[in-house]
Design a protein around this motif. Structure first.
Motif, PDB file in Angstrom:
ATOM      1  N   GLU A 446      -7.126  -2.674   7.467  1.00 56.42           N
ATOM      2  CA  GLU A 446      -7.821  -3.085   6.248  1.00 56.42           C
ATOM      3  C   GLU A 446      -6.806  -3.482   5.192  1.00 56.42           C
ATOM      4  OE1 GLU A 446      -8.244   0.140   2.979  1.00 56.42           O
ATOM      5  OE2 GLU A 446      -9.641   0.693   4.586  1.00 56.42           O
ATOM      6  N   ASP A 448      -7.220  -4.144   1.077  1.00 57.61           N
ATOM      7  CA  ASP A 448      -8.008  -4.262  -0.141  1.00 57.61           C
ATOM      8  C   ASP A 448      -7.052  -4.634  -1.269  1.00 57.61           C
ATOM      9  OD1 ASP A 448      -9.946  -4.201  -2.039  1.00 57.61           O
ATOM     10  OD2 ASP A 448     -10.203  -2.029  -2.072  1.00 57.61           O
ATOM     11  N   ARG A 455     -10.639  -8.953   0.113  1.00 64.61           N
ATOM     12  CA  ARG A 455     -10.784  -7.734   0.906  1.00 64.61           C
ATOM     13  C   ARG A 455     -10.877  -8.153   2.365  1.00 64.61           C
ATOM     14  NH1 ARG A 455     -15.402  -3.470  -0.795  1.00 64.61           N
ATOM     15  NH2 ARG A 455     -16.728  -5.084   0.074  1.00 64.61           N
ATOM     16  N   LYS A 641      -7.840   7.799   2.788  1.00 65.39           N
ATOM     17  CA  LYS A 641      -9.037   6.965   2.893  1.00 65.39           C
ATOM     18  C   LYS A 641      -9.131   6.197   4.202  1.00 65.39           C
ATOM     19  CE  LYS A 641      -9.088   6.210  -2.121  1.00 65.39           C
ATOM     20  NZ  LYS A 641      -9.016   5.192  -3.205  1.00 65.39           N
ATOM     21  N   TRP A 707     -16.688  -0.690   4.784  1.00 67.30           N
ATOM     22  CA  TRP A 707     -16.306  -0.289   3.429  1.00 67.30           C
ATOM     23  C   TRP A 707     -17.204   0.824   2.910  1.00 67.30           C
ATOM     24  CZ3 TRP A 707     -11.686  -1.918   2.395  1.00 67.30           C
ATOM     25  CH2 TRP A 707     -11.231  -3.103   2.965  1.00 67.30           C
ATOM     26  N   GLU A 708     -18.445   0.862   3.384  1.00 67.71           N
ATOM     27  CA  GLU A 708     -19.337   1.951   3.013  1.00 67.71           C
ATOM     28  C   GLU A 708     -18.876   3.265   3.644  1.00 67.71           C
ATOM     29  OE1 GLU A 708     -21.305  -1.891   2.522  1.00 67.71           O
ATOM     30  OE2 GLU A 708     -20.226  -0.950   4.172  1.00 67.71           O
ATOM     31  N   ARG A 710     -15.843   3.910   4.526  1.00 69.39           N
ATOM     32  CA  ARG A 710     -14.588   4.261   3.857  1.00 69.39           C
ATOM     33  C   ARG A 710     -14.855   4.994   2.550  1.00 69.39           C
ATOM     34  NH1 ARG A 710     -10.951   2.123  -0.046  1.00 69.39           N
ATOM     35  NH2 ARG A 710      -8.763   2.038   0.634  1.00 69.39           N
ATOM     36  N   GLU A 711     -15.862   4.531   1.821  1.00 74.49           N
ATOM     37  CA  GLU A 711     -16.180   5.149   0.541  1.00 74.49           C
ATOM     38  C   GLU A 711     -16.591   6.600   0.707  1.00 74.49           C
ATOM     39  OE1 GLU A 711     -19.208   4.414  -3.268  1.00 74.49           O
ATOM     40  OE2 GLU A 711     -19.108   2.976  -1.610  1.00 74.49           O
ATOM     41  N   HIS A 712     -17.274   6.913   1.815  1.00 76.30           N
ATOM     42  CA  HIS A 712     -17.740   8.280   2.041  1.00 76.30           C
ATOM     43  C   HIS A 712     -16.839   9.047   3.007  1.00 76.30           C
ATOM     44  CE1 HIS A 712     -21.445   6.090   0.739  1.00 76.30           C
ATOM     45  NE2 HIS A 712     -21.652   7.216   0.073  1.00 76.30           N
ATOM     46  N   GLY A 713     -15.775   8.414   3.509  1.00 76.40           N
ATOM     47  CA  GLY A 713     -14.867   9.083   4.440  1.00 76.40           C
ATOM     48  C   GLY A 713     -15.513   9.462   5.755  1.00 76.40           C
TER      49      GLY A 713
END
Length: 728
Positions: A446, A448, A455, A641, A707-708, A710-713
């Motif tokens: 990834e 970002d 991204r 992350k 990416w979702e 990733r946001e919540h691990g």
């Protein structure tokens, strides 16, 4: 105030109206105040005017414009041909009084021609200027929103204009520091002479006439005070926000432009905004910053209060001239994006590298697929093929520009920028002696980069054939594709044939697709190692235009390597534009056929589309660019992350970057043993986690969800592909 006519005459008052961008002027005294002394010559406001040649666009070239410099503001206007009009104006320069004309051409304005209303205004407070080094008649003015390319009729005229600009800016700056809000008298006259004559005709006595005159003067004085208060209120509002672009980001645009072009201070040492340069880098771009004057466009305080998301499009739409070879100078909105500090060099190696013979490794692999040949880690660079995919997007700003051109209705400039982007991906391949790591099945990467507005995500979706899929989202566009490399080793060289289609889709639905050309790595055994790219690239669009680019194959007698030539073609077979350049340097476009020339130097009037970034100030043996150095950076915050499949977590690659060669080689051998199990995984029904095959064309498309997660691990369903494993 003076009186004329019988018994004291008429009274004349002068009132001048100035735009908000003009913040300095001579003070208007009150009626009962003593006359203001004339300023000394050294501190007088500069008021000059004359004809300058201004570069407009490639189709129209240099055009005469009437320029007027007054009170720190440079305005310019078209020169209207009107044989019956007398040039009794100073060209919209503003302000009364004597105006000094520069240049013999200025005399031609009288009688037959006169200036129109101003089509542009530049405040010298926010501008910089410099002379051209290659042409003693040219000079440039830089503002936060545009660059003016100007040319005089003689060297002496240029000297006069530069001196006037320096003096005007200096005088303007000193007055701004004084902190006084001033008001200017003008040519608007109010006289009591007609009133006096009429009253005398009625037989009124002198005392009554003087009393009436005094009433008129008092009312006019009151009106003038009210107008001045209104003027001060507007300036106060403007001044409260002025620091946003005088001391903030907009002022840095000017300094950034000077820095990027290596402008150095010249003999005018007290004025850092004026400079010359020995470099010809900026001269190559003469004509590249094209402007449009079909409609009056003013850049004042209002332009700086547009919402960030709308600012770029508003500026572009205000200067749009529609279809055609019009290259409008794009506003740099990078200062609106987050600024993230990234590393500028690799870690210092902890071990001394050992030499090894490549021939001893691959002599038994002649004619075989090189992807199946196991090489020691010494032949690798500390990047994976997934990361190399993102390196091709180093110049993603070209797609940002292409998107904006399309929004303005300029489809031709859009495909030219897309073509430049397609070529720019090869720029980083020069003098890169080492190969990237071959990813493991399911390995991901990834990127970002909010400071670039992009991204990126990539995954290895197949082991044999080796297939990598990627997806990137930018400002108004999406980029995706999958790539399979077929390579053959022929003793002294390696030929790599990419298989796969790359796609760019803009938010308005326009799509462009192309495939990469063949790459050959030469002199593996003897001589200096180098690579070449050759073949034909077809960029196909779903609307009006397509593009064909020919990458020239090198030869022993070739004195112009890396040449790329091509053209844009519309649906009717017409060729409105041609391209020429080098895949490791730059790309230009022209309306002249480039197939008959061997370099851009032989093509007059070509306009720059793209230029390669400067090399890294911290070179390594891998010869990575400044952008490539950042791709494998792993901060503690980022490590928390990432999924366990990310290339940054690959141990052999990390050891190689740290210069721990023995550990890197041992880890590489371990992971290659694990890689041999990948075929069994595929045979047992393994599927990519983040990509799936498109039923229409068979390419892999991003499913979303990364990416979702990733946001919540949420990486529970991701395999630990770099960990220990059992072969049983």
């Amino acid at each position: 105030m003076t009186q004329s006519g019988g018994g004291g005459g008429g009274v004349h008052h002068h009132l001048n109206h100035h735009g908000l961008c003009c913040l300095s002027a001579a003070a208007l005294p009150a009626p009962d105040a003593p006359p203001t002394p004339e300023p000394e010559a050294g501190g007088a406001a500069v008021a000059v005017a004359g004809v300058l040649h201004k570069w407009t666009n490639y189709g129209r070239g240099w055009r005469e414009r009437w320029f007027s410099l007054h009170d720190g503001v440079l305005s310019y206007s078209k020169i209207r041909r009107d044989a019956s009009a007398a040039a009794d104006e100073d060209g919209g320069g503003g302000g009364g009084g004597e105006v000094r004309l520069i240049g013999g051409a200025s005399a031609r304005i009288g009688g037959a021609r006169r200036p129109d209303k101003p089509v542009g205004v530049v405040c010298l407070k926010l501008s910089a200027f410099r002379e051209s080094k290659s042409d003693d008649r040219r000079f440039y003015i830089f503002s936060p929103t545009k660059t003016l390319h100007l040319k005089t009729d003689s060297k002496e005229d240029r000297v006069a204009w530069i001196e006037a600009l320096i003096l005007a800016r200096s005088f303007y700056s000193l007055r701004s520091l004084s902190g006084r809000i001033t008001f200017v008298q003008s040519d608007v006259s109010v006289s009591t002479a007609r009133l006096r004559n009429r009253m005398q005709q009625e037989g009124l006595n002198e005392s009554l006439i003087q009393e009436c005159e005094q009433i008129v003067l008092t009312e006019f004085s009151s009106f003038r005070k009210q107008l001045k208060l209104c003027y001060e209120d507007q300036l106060s509002l403007f001044g409260s926000c002025r620091h946003h672009f005088e001391e903030g980001k907009d002022a840095s645009i000017i300094q950034g432009a000077l820095t990027r072009n290596d402008f150095s201070s010249s003999r005018h040492g007290n004025f850092s905004e004026y400079s010359t340069t020995e470099s010809d880098e900026f001269e190559k771009q003469d004509g590249g910053d094209l402007t449009c004057e079909d409609e009056s466009t003013f850049f004042d305080a209002a332009d700086y209060f547009i919402e960030p998301n709308d600012r770029s499009s508003a500026m572009l739409s205000s200067t749009s001239c529609g279809e055609g070879l019009l290259d409008i100078q794009m506003e740099d909105s990078s200062h609106l994006l987050p600024q993230i500090k990234r590393r500028s060099k690799l870690p210092e190696p902890t071990e001394k590298e050992r030499g090894i013979s490549l021939w001893s490794i691959i002599k038994d692999s002649v004619g075989k697929d090189l992807t199946r040949v196991c090489l020691p880690v010494y032949f690798n660079e500390p990047l994976s093929s997934l990361q190399k995919g993102f390196e091709d997007l180093e110049y993603s700003h070209l797609l940002d520009q292409a998107y904006q051109y399309g929004k303005m209705g300029n489809s031709l400039m859009r495909i030219l920028k897309v073509a430049a982007f397609a070529v720019s991906g090869y720029a980083s391949s020069v003098a890169r002696p080492c190969k990237p790591f071959n990813p493991l099945l399911g390995e991901t990467y990834e990127a970002d980069f909010p400071e670039r507005g992009v991204r990126f995500f990539a995954e290895k979706v197949s082991h044999h054939p080796m297939l990598i899929a990627c997806h990137c989202e930018g400002k108004g566009w999406k980029f995706w594709g999958d790539s399979n490399l077929k390579s053959k080793f022929w003793g002294q060289s390696i030929q790599v044939d990419p298989i796969g289609v790359l796609t760019v889709e803009f938010d308005d639905g326009e799509i462009f697709q192309w495939s990469k050309v063949t790459t050959t790595i030469h002199n593996l055994i003897l001589g200096k190692l180098y690579c070449s790219h050759h073949g034909t690239m077809h960029i196909k669009g779903n609307r009006q235009y397509s593009c064909k680019l020919k990458f020239k194959e090198p030869s022993l007698l070739d004195r112009n390597p890396h040449l790329v030539q091509g053209f844009v073609e519309d649906d009717d077979g017409n060729k409105p534009s041609f391209l020429i350049g080098k895949w490791d340097e730059n790309m230009y476009y022209s309306n002249l056929d480039t197939s008959k020339v061997k370099s851009v130097d032989q093509l007059k009037g070509a306009v720059l589309l793209w230029e390669k970034n400067k090399p890294s100030p911290n070179p390594t043996r891998y010869n990575l660019s400044s952008f490539a150095i950042t791709l494998n950076e792993l901060s503690p915050d980022l490590q928390d992350k990432l999924p366990p499949t990310d290339s940054r977590l690959r141990p052999d690659q990390r050891h190689l970057e740290n210069g721990e060669y023995e550990k890197a080689n041992a880890e590489k051998l371990r992971l290659e043993r694990r890689q041999r199990m990948s075929s069994k995984l595929q045979d047992n029904g393994w599927k990519p986690r983040w990509f799936q095959k498109d039923g229409e064309d068979g390419t892999y498309r991003f499913k979303g969800g990364y990416w979702e997660a990733r946001e919540h691990g949420q990486w529970d369903d991701c395999l630990d592909i770099f960990g220990e494993f059992s072969e049983t």
